[in-house]
Motif scaffolding. Sequence first.
Motif, PDB file in Angstrom:
ATOM      1  N   GLN A  75       0.823  -1.205   0.000  1.00  0.00           N
ATOM      2  CA  GLN A  75       0.000   0.000   0.000  1.00  0.00           C
ATOM      3  C   GLN A  75       0.863   1.265   0.000  1.00  0.00           C
ATOM      4  O   GLN A  75       0.534   2.256  -0.662  1.00  0.00           O
ATOM      5  CB  GLN A  75      -0.937   0.004   1.207  1.00  0.00           C
ATOM      6  N   VAL A  76       1.961   1.229   0.717  1.00  0.00           N
ATOM      7  CA  VAL A  76       2.860   2.390   0.729  1.00  0.00           C
ATOM      8  C   VAL A  76       3.483   2.575  -0.650  1.00  0.00           C
ATOM      9  O   VAL A  76       3.542   3.695  -1.172  1.00  0.00           O
ATOM     10  CB  VAL A  76       3.958   2.237   1.797  1.00  0.00           C
ATOM     11  N   ALA A  77       3.934   1.488  -1.258  1.00  0.00           N
ATOM     12  CA  ALA A  77       4.523   1.570  -2.588  1.00  0.00           C
ATOM     13  C   ALA A  77       3.527   2.148  -3.593  1.00  0.00           C
ATOM     14  O   ALA A  77       3.877   3.003  -4.421  1.00  0.00           O
ATOM     15  CB  ALA A  77       4.999   0.193  -3.043  1.00  0.00           C
ATOM     16  N   GLU A  78       2.291   1.695  -3.496  1.00  0.00           N
ATOM     17  CA  GLU A  78       1.260   2.185  -4.414  1.00  0.00           C
ATOM     18  C   GLU A  78       0.960   3.666  -4.178  1.00  0.00           C
ATOM     19  O   GLU A  78       0.776   4.434  -5.130  1.00  0.00           O
ATOM     20  CB  GLU A  78      -0.020   1.371  -4.251  1.00  0.00           C
ATOM     21  N   ALA A  79       0.922   4.075  -2.919  1.00  0.00           N
ATOM     22  CA  ALA A  79       0.661   5.481  -2.597  1.00  0.00           C
ATOM     23  C   ALA A  79       1.763   6.383  -3.145  1.00  0.00           C
ATOM     24  O   ALA A  79       1.497   7.466  -3.668  1.00  0.00           O
ATOM     25  CB  ALA A  79       0.534   5.659  -1.088  1.00  0.00           C
TER      26      ALA A  79
END
Length: 288
Positions: A75-79
Motif C-alpha cells: 500500500q505504501v509503494a502504491e501510494a
Amino acid sequence: MSLKGKTLFISGGSRGIGLAIALRAARDGANVTIAAKTAEPHPKLPGTIYTAAEEIEKAGGKALPVLCDIREEGQVAEAVEKTVAAFGGIDVCVNNASAIQLTGTLQTDMKRFDLMHQINTRGTFLVSKMCISHLKLAENPHILNLAPPLDMEAKWFKHHVAYTMAKFGMSMCTLGMSAEFAKDGIAVNSLWPLTAIDTAAVRNLLGGDAVAAQSRSADIMADAAHAIVSRPSREATGNFYIDEEVLRAEGVTDFSKYAPGATGPLAGDFFVPDEVFARSGTQVKGLF
C-alpha cells in the motif's frame, strides 16, 4: 521560501498535526498527498482523507487522498507511485502517523506493542525508504519525522517503555538516515513540540479538555515544519528540532496566537530535555 509547486507526501495527515502541516503547505500552492487509513468518518475522531483533501484544495493547494495503511508495504509503494504519477515527483516526506498507549510493561498487551512499533518505527522506516529514490531527484529534498529528541533518561521509559521505544525508533531513523543520505543532499530531521498540542490524542487519551486548555494549537508545529523543509537540505540535516526554537530562530517572539485561550503556564510535552525547558522563554508545568 515558498513551497509553491513542491510535493509533500504526508502519512496519517487526515487530522491534527499532519493536516495542519498540509494546510500550511497548501497556502503556498503545494501539492499534498494524504496517505492515511481513515476513509469513513470515525465516531470519536475528526476528518477523513477526503475531508482533508477538500481543506487542502480550499487553502490553495492540490490534494491527492490515498487510502493507505503504512504497515502494508504494498500500500505504501502504491501510494508513492500514485503521488509521482499525479505530481511528477516528491520533494518532502513527512512521517506523521503514530500510535500511542501510555501503559507500563505489565499492562501493555503485545498486540498494542506490535501496533505502536509497526506504525511508529517500522512505518517511518518504510515510508522513508519508498520515498528516497524520488527524493534523490528533488531540488531540495527533506524527510521530516515527528519524533522526539533522543533524551535517554529513565524517566521517559519507566511509565510507558513500549511507547517510548516506538517513538525513539522514529528518532533513530532520523539519526541514521541523516548520515546515510547526506551525500545525496537529502535532509532528514525530527520535529517535536515544546508543549502539549491540542489534538484528538490529547483530548481523548492525555487529559481531555483540561490539558487541551493548557496546550498550543497544531499551527505552531505546521509553521515550524514549513520553516524546516524550506531550508537548504544540504545545510540542515540530522537535527532534533523543537517547534518553539525553530520559530524563534525565524524571528518569532510572540507565541500567544498559538494558545489564545490559555491562562498560566502551558503543559510541557513528553521527551523534551530539561535543558530545552530551561532555555525556553515559555513557562511550562505539569509535564506528562
